[in-house]
Design an enzyme around this catalytic site. Sequence first.
Site, PDB file in Angstrom:
ATOM      1  CE1 TYR A   1      -2.637  -2.438   0.009  1.00 14.67           C
ATOM      2  CE2 TYR A   1      -3.647  -2.129   2.532  1.00 14.67           C
ATOM      3  CZ  TYR A   1      -3.664  -3.008   1.403  1.00 14.67           C
ATOM      4  OH  TYR A   1      -4.502  -4.299   1.796  1.00 14.67           O
TER       5      TYR A   1
ATOM      6  CE  LYS B   1       2.268 -17.206  -1.755  1.00 12.95           C
ATOM      7  NZ  LYS B   1       1.807 -18.541  -1.507  1.00 12.95           N
TER       8      LYS B   1
ATOM      9  CG  ASP C   1      -0.444 -19.736   0.738  1.00 12.90           C
ATOM     10  OD1 ASP C   1       0.682 -19.086   1.242  1.00 12.90           O
ATOM     11  OD2 ASP C   1      -0.588 -20.749  -0.383  1.00 12.90           O
TER      12      ASP C   1
ATOM     13  CG  ASP D   1      -6.086  -4.513   5.386  1.00 12.44           C
ATOM     14  OD1 ASP D   1      -7.615  -4.968   6.285  1.00 12.44           O
ATOM     15  OD2 ASP D   1      -6.124  -3.743   3.603  1.00 12.44           O
TER      16      ASP D   1
ATOM     17  CG  ASP E   1     -11.490  -6.943   8.199  1.00 10.88           C
ATOM     18  OD1 ASP E   1     -10.309  -6.953   8.695  1.00 10.88           O
ATOM     19  OD2 ASP E   1     -11.949  -6.527   6.453  1.00 10.88           O
TER      20      ASP E   1
END
Length: 354
Positions: free
Chosen positions: A135, A185, A218, A242, A246
């Site tokens: 971001y 990752k 993942d 992020d 959630d």
Amino acid sequence: MTHYRIAVIPGDGIGKEVIPAGIEVLQAVAAREGGFTFESETFDWGSDLYRATGRMMPEDGLETLRPFDAIYFGAVGDTDIPDHVTLWGLRLNICQSFDQYANVRPARLLPGIEGPLRRGHLDCVIVRENSEGEYAGQGGRSHRGLPEEVATEVSIFTRRGVERIMRYAFDLAMTRCKHLTVVTKSNAQRHGMVLWDEIAREVGRDYPGVEVRFELVDAMTTTFVLKPESIDVVVATNLHADILSDLASALSGSLGIGPTANLDPERRFPSMFEPIHGSAFDIMGKGIANPLGSFWTGALLLEHLGEAGAAARLMRAIERVTAAGGPFTPDLGGKATTGDVTQAVISALQADNE
């Protein structure tokens, strides 16, 4: 008597409902605790201002916020305005300009609330790198509208940015169970995420007492679902955290419960505190938005200000209400209103003798 100045930005959607409820509860905490007071000033920045002026916040908005002790933020987003306009025009503008690089999101099952998994134990803190990564805002578009149109979104990883968030996460782990999961990752992203992993290992040498686990993002989603009890402190990039936060909030019973602190740990600028539920336009104006996330966020604000006793008192009040079976708003299976929950927490605060 310590006096705090809080900048209040309800923003959009249900932020305009749960943030005033949060201010009411914070004032009740101050009255019950003694020793400090709050002065709050509300700013009507957000999508309504954008429709009127073409800006999500005034040009001098950052200078307006700078003298405050903290910022209490509701939500940003509007069905009629592109999300990248609303987000970059307000929330990210504040976070990046005030170098609030540590986004801290606790998640746990509160007493009396049964998560959707109906299994396992969830009590963790997700530390999100909040200033760069995916971001960072680097990239662009060319050949718009043509068959060869190109858009790039460049993830930025700097040694300074990665090291400081790793140190924050390791320090936090030292105060809890001394276990840190580094989400990565690097199997697919062989430059930025490899640097991320390397710096995590370098910093980890300074914290021999912390057990460190590296986990692909993942795989981390399955760990949250299948082995939530194995998670304590998690550190992840802007995008990965992020998404994971959630998920963690949903597993704790409702997105309406989740709190967030956007911190400048060096305290050069005011830090910003927000529940994670978003603007939730589908329930706006119905009076049924869950305010517990804004109350828990208020506890994070109090803790940041150094009012640990008040923060603990507020969390006890929240937990007494949930342990008693509510009142709960519809997202938690109840029929209560935002006001019902607010008054229940205030009553629990007033009855607290600890």
